[in-house]
Scaffold this motif. Structure first.
Motif, PDB file in Angstrom:
ATOM      1  N   SER A 206       9.904  -7.693  61.286  1.00  0.00           N
ATOM      2  CA  SER A 206      10.367  -9.327  61.428  1.00  0.00           C
ATOM      3  C   SER A 206      11.400  -9.433  62.374  1.00  0.00           C
ATOM      4  N   TRP A 207      12.164  -8.218  62.533  1.00  0.00           N
ATOM      5  CA  TRP A 207      13.375  -8.218  63.454  1.00  0.00           C
ATOM      6  C   TRP A 207      12.962  -7.858  64.843  1.00  0.00           C
ATOM      7  N   LEU A 208      12.332  -7.177  65.104  1.00  0.00           N
ATOM      8  CA  LEU A 208      11.606  -6.696  66.506  1.00  0.00           C
ATOM      9  C   LEU A 208      10.378  -6.152  66.284  1.00  0.00           C
ATOM     10  N   ASN A 209       9.455  -6.598  67.079  1.00  0.00           N
ATOM     11  CA  ASN A 209       8.072  -6.128  66.692  1.00  0.00           C
ATOM     12  C   ASN A 209       7.356  -5.934  68.290  1.00  0.00           C
ATOM     13  N   GLU A 210       7.322  -4.419  68.630  1.00  0.00           N
ATOM     14  CA  GLU A 210       6.847  -4.120  69.824  1.00  0.00           C
ATOM     15  C   GLU A 210       7.371  -4.736  70.728  1.00  0.00           C
ATOM     16  N   GLU A 342      21.630 -25.042  63.528  1.00  0.00           N
ATOM     17  CA  GLU A 342      21.392 -25.966  62.609  1.00  0.00           C
ATOM     18  C   GLU A 342      19.894 -25.961  62.274  1.00  0.00           C
ATOM     19  N   GLY A 343      19.318 -25.279  63.083  1.00  0.00           N
ATOM     20  CA  GLY A 343      17.702 -25.268  62.754  1.00  0.00           C
ATOM     21  C   GLY A 343      17.533 -24.621  61.551  1.00  0.00           C
ATOM     22  N   LYS A 344      16.128 -24.919  61.164  1.00  0.00           N
ATOM     23  CA  LYS A 344      15.500 -24.280  60.062  1.00  0.00           C
ATOM     24  C   LYS A 344      14.898 -23.050  60.398  1.00  0.00           C
ATOM     25  N   TYR A 345      14.828 -22.133  59.174  1.00  0.00           N
ATOM     26  CA  TYR A 345      14.179 -20.744  59.276  1.00  0.00           C
ATOM     27  C   TYR A 345      12.560 -20.726  58.914  1.00  0.00           C
ATOM     28  N   LYS A 346      12.270 -19.516  59.541  1.00  0.00           N
ATOM     29  CA  LYS A 346      10.694 -19.216  59.002  1.00  0.00           C
ATOM     30  C   LYS A 346      11.036 -18.443  57.842  1.00  0.00           C
ATOM     31  N   THR A 347       9.992 -18.244  57.052  1.00  0.00           N
ATOM     32  CA  THR A 347      10.072 -17.393  55.750  1.00  0.00           C
ATOM     33  C   THR A 347       8.701 -16.882  55.596  1.00  0.00           C
ATOM     34  N   PRO A 348       8.382 -15.395  55.394  1.00  0.00           N
ATOM     35  CA  PRO A 348       7.071 -14.827  55.060  1.00  0.00           C
ATOM     36  C   PRO A 348       6.726 -15.337  53.416  1.00  0.00           C
ATOM     37  N   VAL A 349       5.299 -15.666  53.491  1.00  0.00           N
ATOM     38  CA  VAL A 349       4.696 -16.011  52.279  1.00  0.00           C
ATOM     39  C   VAL A 349       3.480 -15.258  52.223  1.00  0.00           C
ATOM     40  N   PRO A 350       3.193 -14.288  51.207  1.00  0.00           N
ATOM     41  CA  PRO A 350       2.000 -13.636  51.146  1.00  0.00           C
ATOM     42  C   PRO A 350       1.109 -14.366  50.494  1.00  0.00           C
ATOM     43  N   ILE A 397      19.348 -13.443  55.569  1.00  0.00           N
ATOM     44  CA  ILE A 397      19.169 -13.219  57.179  1.00  0.00           C
ATOM     45  C   ILE A 397      18.268 -11.712  57.188  1.00  0.00           C
ATOM     46  N   LYS A 398      18.338 -10.783  56.326  1.00  0.00           N
ATOM     47  CA  LYS A 398      17.748  -9.646  56.515  1.00  0.00           C
ATOM     48  C   LYS A 398      16.242  -9.914  56.366  1.00  0.00           C
ATOM     49  N   ASP A 399      16.026 -10.986  55.516  1.00  0.00           N
ATOM     50  CA  ASP A 399      14.431 -11.363  55.312  1.00  0.00           C
ATOM     51  C   ASP A 399      13.960 -12.351  56.334  1.00  0.00           C
ATOM     52  N   ARG A 400      14.878 -13.204  56.866  1.00  0.00           N
ATOM     53  CA  ARG A 400      14.492 -14.394  57.577  1.00  0.00           C
ATOM     54  C   ARG A 400      15.180 -14.503  59.059  1.00  0.00           C
ATOM     55  N   PRO A 401      15.189 -13.532  60.115  1.00  0.00           N
ATOM     56  CA  PRO A 401      16.039 -13.698  61.187  1.00  0.00           C
ATOM     57  C   PRO A 401      15.091 -14.710  62.145  1.00  0.00           C
TER      58      PRO A 401
END
Length: 564
Positions: A206-210, A342-350, A397-401
């Protein structure tokens, strides 16, 4: 326009833009110059390749040029003149160890110079791949001699192992920021600051993916900030999108940023960035079924304006071989900063199938805001450094960068789209023309070793010329510009080239000079020559927006040019 493949829902809206009918997709340069030794000052040394790292030392009138197993000090005014050089070769033992690890002895098991920065004591910090065992050292120039101090610092996390992997680096107040892989396999990518406290990104997809790193730059956002904000370091890269509902992997372009004063967290995110945020960058191009991928950026700042008015010019190429288009998009720094602030974050949802879906986060956002730099508001709450940040903010921030909103270019479309050789590098220079207006001229390197010179005149993209810099059509791997000399420097595998901002003397008539529409050049009717504007005390004939050759005293019938 072709129908888009149903690969990813998030790309339907950005790709809905279509080019106007008169958009110069097949725009050709007004003039094209084949390779000739008079096109540029050239530097190449027999047996040495990969001239792809440069450092301007205008205080020493030098261009420091990093190549494979060598660093050169070249005359800034004429790089064909070598003033000094130093070899940095790997030992036979290092070659053998590299070969035993499965690497090619003749190409990979060499020392490719990748990091070259000036330090505050006027030395140079230099790193090389060192046969897949990165190493760094300090280098000095004195009495016409380049000297390596042979300190042998560990280069892991600073310099790539693989000489063919993309990377990025910047030196800020003697602190080295790098984006590369920290391990031999290239499977642990990091954005890292080496000192005073080593700090890096998490090893999470979720931080750096390839990622494929592109470039890095600093923005002085803390300078005279009313909010007591901090300076930022921006990183541009592409990566496999974790947020995409796709059957296949989707590569997207990103911009990320961290705060210069970040020290990591106390318990959560120890020695990790607490300010790492990233967002998608769009550069919508006609007929693209897949998003175009960022290849290079150039930060343009007018010294008379605020940092918010700075622009990032970026070049994009298709991730599919089916297209031969390249594009240039421009972005306002203020737009990028606003998304992070100011923007919204994305979050992972199983979801049921054990697949993780990324959606916009709509819950409560902790205070202080996750990913924000320490500012006056935080200091009032007795949070004076990132080590004081609460765990709730850090865990968020660890979960939603990843930010939900994508960065859109100015005008929601490219400045230039062109068929042909793919773009590789870009720099931008501003010049004041005879009409008193300032124009930003783009110099774009290509995979065929040519350089395009283009200007956007009130929405019309005009390619002034294309020059072949190298005899062998090698991709241009680096472009840089010196304000002191007014010269552009380019590097490729084959060698390095130096060309002026303009070669006005190529126009032999007033009509040709005016129709060139080059903001650097004008016709001097007294000496009857096409000259550099800044070199003439007189008013010159020029018409950059319209190319009005009727201004010329000897103007005749319409001029027909040919590609040389």
């Amino acid at each position: 326009m072709h129908l888009l493949l149903p690969l990813c829902v998030l790309w339907l809206l950005p790709l809905a833009w279509t080019l106007e009918e008169d958009s110069p997709l097949d725009c050709v340069p007004r003039r094209s110059f084949p390779y000739h030794r008079d096109n540029a000052h050239l530097f190449h040394e027999e047996g040495v390749f990969n001239y792809s790292t440069m450092l301007l030392r205008e205080d020493l009138d030098l261009l420091l040029l990093g190549a494979r197993e060598a660093v050169y000090a070249l005359d800034l005014k004429d790089i064909s003149k070598k003033l000094a050089s130093v070899k940095w070769e790997v030992t036979q033992q290092q070659k053998n160890e590299c070969k035993n690890k499965g690497k090619d002895l003749e190409t990979e098991c060499k020392n490719y110079i990748r990091i070259l920065h000036q330090t505050e004591d006027n030395r140079m910090y230099v790193c090389g791949t060192n046969a897949f065992d990165p190493e760094c050292d300090y280098m000095s120039y004195a009495n016409g001699k380049l000297t390596l101090e042979k300190k042998g610092e560990d280069g892991k996390g600073k310099c790539p192992f693989d000489p063919f992997h993309r990377y990025a680096s910047i030196m800020v107040e003697n602190n080295l920021y790098t984006a590369t892989s920290i391990n031999f396999l290239g499977s642990e990518p990091v954005l890292m600051r080496s000192s005073p406290i080593s700090i890096r990104t998490e090893f999470k997809s979720s931080w750096l993916n390839e990622p494929n790193f592109v470039s890095m730059t600093q923005m002085p956002e803390g300078y005279m900030s009313e909010e007591g904000d901090d300076d930022k370091v921006y990183l541009f890269f592409s990566e496999t999108a974790v947020e995409c509902d796709c059957y296949n992997k989707m590569v997207v372009s990103r911009v990320a940023r961290v705060c210069k004063g970040d020290l990591g967290g106390q318990r959560t995110l120890q020695k990790k960035w607490t300010s790492f945020l990233k967002a998608r960058m769009d550069c919508p191009v006609l007929e693209s079924q897949l998003p175009y991928i960022i290849q290079d950026t150039y930060r343009f700042c007018d010294p008379q304006q605020d940092w918010r008015d700075c622009l990032f010019y970026a070049i994009f190429t298709p991730q599919s071989d089916k297209s031969d288009l390249s594009a240039v998009c421009a972005y306002r720094v203020s737009d990028i900063s606003r998304v992070f602030a100011e923007g919204k974050y994305k979050t992972p949802v199983p979801v049921e199938t054990s697949f993780v879906k990324w959606v916009m986060y709509s819950g409560d956002v902790p205070v202080p805001r996750p990913g924000a730099c320490i500012d006056n508001a935080a200091r009032k709450a007795n949070i004076t450094k990132t080590l004081d940040l609460p765990d709730r903010t850090l865990q968020f921030i660890k979960d939603r960068p990843l930010m939900d909103q994508a960065i859109q270019p100015i005008g929601n479309k490219p400045l230039l789209v062109r068929r042909g050789a793919r773009f590789t590098r870009i720099i931008v220079n501003q010049v004041q023309a005879a009409d008193g207006e300032k124009y930003r001229v783009m110099f774009i390197g290509t995979e065929e070793g040519t350089m395009l010179k283009a200007v956007n005149y009130d929405g019309e993209m005009f390619i002034i010329e294309e020059v072949h810099l190298f005899q062998t059509p090698e991709p241009i791997k680096i472009l840089t510009f010196s304000n002191l000399t007014g010269q552009i420097y380019a590097g490729s595998d084959y060698g390095a080239a130096q060309i002026p901002l303009a070669t006005c003397g190529r126009s032999l008539s007033c009509m040709d000079c005016v129709l060139a529409r080059d903001p650097y050049c004008g016709w001097d009717k007294d000496v009857r020559k096409c000259v550099f504007l800044s070199n003439s005390p007189r008013g010159l004939i020029q018409s950059v927006k319209k190319g009005d050759a009727s201004l010329c005293p000897e103007a005749g019938p319409p001029f027909c040019f040919q590609i040389l």
